[in-house]
Write an enzyme that holds these catalytic residues in place. Structure first.
Site, PDB file in Angstrom:
ATOM      1  N   ASP A 199      -1.057  20.018  17.810  1.00  0.00           N
ATOM      2  CA  ASP A 199      -0.640  21.314  18.361  1.00  0.00           C
ATOM      3  C   ASP A 199       0.052  22.203  17.333  1.00  0.00           C
ATOM      4  OD1 ASP A 199      -1.715  20.408  20.697  1.00  0.00           O
ATOM      5  OD2 ASP A 199       0.188  20.073  21.733  1.00  0.00           O
ATOM      6  N   LYS A 227      -4.534  11.286   4.186  1.00  0.00           N
ATOM      7  CA  LYS A 227      -4.304  10.736   5.516  1.00  0.00           C
ATOM      8  C   LYS A 227      -3.337  11.677   6.236  1.00  0.00           C
ATOM      9  CE  LYS A 227      -4.368   7.025   2.403  1.00  0.00           C
ATOM     10  NZ  LYS A 227      -5.732   6.659   2.365  1.00  0.00           N
ATOM     11  N   LYS A 244       3.161   4.395  -1.319  1.00  0.00           N
ATOM     12  CA  LYS A 244       3.273   5.251  -2.504  1.00  0.00           C
ATOM     13  C   LYS A 244       4.547   6.062  -2.344  1.00  0.00           C
ATOM     14  CE  LYS A 244      -1.418   4.721  -1.981  1.00  0.00           C
ATOM     15  NZ  LYS A 244      -2.085   4.266  -0.751  1.00  0.00           N
ATOM     16  N   ASP A 280      17.155  10.003  -8.206  1.00  0.00           N
ATOM     17  CA  ASP A 280      18.572  10.334  -8.005  1.00  0.00           C
ATOM     18  C   ASP A 280      18.955  10.376  -6.533  1.00  0.00           C
ATOM     19  OD1 ASP A 280      18.928  10.443 -10.709  1.00  0.00           O
ATOM     20  OD2 ASP A 280      18.842  12.624 -10.855  1.00  0.00           O
ATOM     21  N   HIS A 335       0.807  -1.222   0.000  1.00  0.00           N
ATOM     22  CA  HIS A 335       0.000   0.000   0.000  1.00  0.00           C
ATOM     23  C   HIS A 335       0.840   1.271   0.000  1.00  0.00           C
ATOM     24  CE1 HIS A 335      -3.384   2.629   1.677  1.00  0.00           C
ATOM     25  NE2 HIS A 335      -3.923   2.045   0.625  1.00  0.00           N
ATOM     26  N   HIS A 366      -9.406  11.324   0.433  1.00  0.00           N
ATOM     27  CA  HIS A 366      -8.513  10.176   0.549  1.00  0.00           C
ATOM     28  C   HIS A 366      -7.218  10.522   1.279  1.00  0.00           C
ATOM     29  CE1 HIS A 366      -5.977   6.820  -1.255  1.00  0.00           C
ATOM     30  NE2 HIS A 366      -7.003   6.178  -0.736  1.00  0.00           N
TER      31      HIS A 366
END
Length: 486
Positions: A411, A406, A226, A231, A224, A404
């Site tokens: 604070d 996350k 991404k 370089d 899952h 979508h």
């Protein structure tokens, strides 16, 4: 003959109950959360054969023998690499803010290295901005490009990324592409895998779905993450799959997907690189550790910039790491806690931590999409709303599409962004990646994005919520009982 059939019948009954007893004992002996164990036992005793097959297929974390052996074999070399990295003291943060210190200490002790400083960090909040920036960076690549995604779906701007990646490979840039088999099934059915391989790109189908091996490896274990690495200096990660939302799941009835990605320059690319190297070795057996730290990191030495810690979670990585990190972040909150997630099915510990934060005076907000592409998760998540509302948590339902993103902001200083949903699959099962950023400047940027989400959301009213139909309550409780399995 009658006696023979009688014996066979009794043996079948005995074997049937022996199998149920054996699986029951296995569930009880495994160290797992009580709600999860009870849910599995309920399924097995209501639908015995279906339940047993389901448990053997999805009930335990089977990485597979071959991958497990590779994961075990890679750690000695990975440990040596981390030891060499720790000698580059100039890239590591010596201190953290008060709110971030507990989490950074946890990460250092569990993962072996501290957060790295001197990183340049940009928050990208639209797909167009992200994909166009990625194409520019690919066109400037000189040495290597590594990518891992859960979903790669051809169409729209994604095709421009594919074309630029193939062009980079043709001019001599070493390109690797690791894609989840289930999430990227449309990609693997398209002409692109052959086109990319012909251009010189290494394309690997991760965690292939094979029903004939369902008892040897858990089929719903997914890659899952991404991540994009260019370089060993430029890196991307966040919630966005390699899709153009104008062409992705248009028939789902939830609107376009809303994501965020972080673009980074600096030594954090090296720490993300070791995560990618581990994933690549687990899947292919080939070792591709990033370049030696001295050669790779010296150009990154900067006194200014963002301090970032990388948390890699999943099979073969420190157990319960992301769950512990989220709990630590929530308990560190003193003034404000804002969380965004598309799938909210938390563990009991995380739910109680969030409620406790609100009850001790922290301003707690959770932003979730009003509509969801998963019917089961939609109903299961609603089962937690009453307890959250009673504790004083503000729940915002996003109305501008499928949110979508996350993210967690504590604070205004401590930020967590990445691929982790607040559900059981992300917390305990899948390969995930999370950035922990200790910086009030980035916190202000993230707060601005979250404020925009809130402006496009409706605040859930507690009194109105308590008047919802009885059948809603029953459906919520039904799916809540199975929430440990979602």
């Amino acid at each position: 003959m009658t006696t023979f059939y009688t014996v066979i019948s009794w043996l079948s009954v005995f074997g049937y109950w022996l199998l149920i007893a054996g699986v029951t004992l296995r569930i009880l002996m495994k160290r797992r959360a009580v709600p999860s164990a009870m849910a599995w036992l309920l399924i097995i005793y209501i639908l015995p054969l279906v339940g047993i097959i389901a448990y053997l297929s999805f009930g335990e974390l089977h990485l597979g023998k071959r991958r497990a052996e590779r994961a075990k074999a890679m750690w000695p070399s990975t440990a040596r690499w981390l030891s060499e990295l720790k000698e580059c003291q100039h890239i590591f943060a010596n201190s953290n803010s008060e709110v971030a210190s507990p989490l950074f200490q946890l990460c250092e002790r569990r993962q072996g290295i501290n957060g790295v400083k001197g990183n340049q960090l940009q928050l990208l909040t639209t797909t167009d901005d992200t994909l166009k920036a990625l194409v520019r960076d690919i066109e400037l690549a000189r040495h290597n490009i590594e990518m891992v995604f859960y979903i790669w779906q051809p169409g729209g701007l994604v095709d421009q990324v594919a074309e630029s990646l193939m062009a980079a490979a043709r001019r001599g840039v070493h390109c690797r592409l690791l894609l989840d088999s289930a999430g990227s099934k449309q990609f693997f059915r398209s002409p692109y895998p052959a086109m990319m391989r012909n251009a010189g790109i290494e394309v690997v189908e991760a965690l292939k779905v094979n029903v004939f091996r369902m008892f040897l490896r858990r089929m719903d274990l997914r890659q899952h993450r991404k991540i994009v690495l260019i370089d060993n200096y430029v890196a991307y990660t966040g919630s966005m799959n390699m899709v153009d939302p104008r062409f992705f799941k248009q028939d789902a009835g939830v609107g376009q997907w809303i994501d965020m990605m972080a673009r980074m320059e600096g030594p954090v690319a090296t720490t993300l690189g070791i995560v990618y190297a581990c994933d690549w070795e687990i899947e292919t057996g080939k070792r591709i550790l990033p370049p030696p730290p001295d050669a790779n990191i010296m150009p990154f030495e900067e006194e200014t910039g963002h301090t970032i810690q990388v948390i890699a979670s999943g099979p073969g990585f420190p157990e319960e790491m992301i769950h512990q990190a989220l709990l630590t972040a929530v308990y560190a909150a003193r003034e404000q806690l804002i969380m965004t997630t598309p799938y909210f099915v938390p563990s009991d510990d995380l739910l109680h931590a969030i409620c406790t934060a609100a009850q001790r005076g922290v301003d707690v907000s959770i932003i979730v999409p009003r509509e969801n592409d998963s019917m089961m998760v939609r109903w299961a998540s609603r089962a937690f709303f009453t307890e959250l509302l009673n504790a004083g948590v503000k729940i915002y339902q996003f109305e501008g599409g499928l949110l979508h993103s996350k993210s967690v902001l504590v604070d205004g200083q401590l930020s967590l962004v990445g691929t982790v949903n607040l559900d059981m699959r992300s917390l305990w099962l899948n390969f995930e990646i999370t950035l922990v950023i200790d910086d009030d400047g980035f916190g202000a940027d993230l707060a601005q994005v979250q404020d925009d989400y809130i402006a496009r959301s409706a605040l859930l009213d507690g009194e109105r919520w308590n008047k919802r139909p009885l059948w809603h309550r029953v459906t919520e409780r039904l799916f809540y009982f199975f929430s440990p399995l979602l």
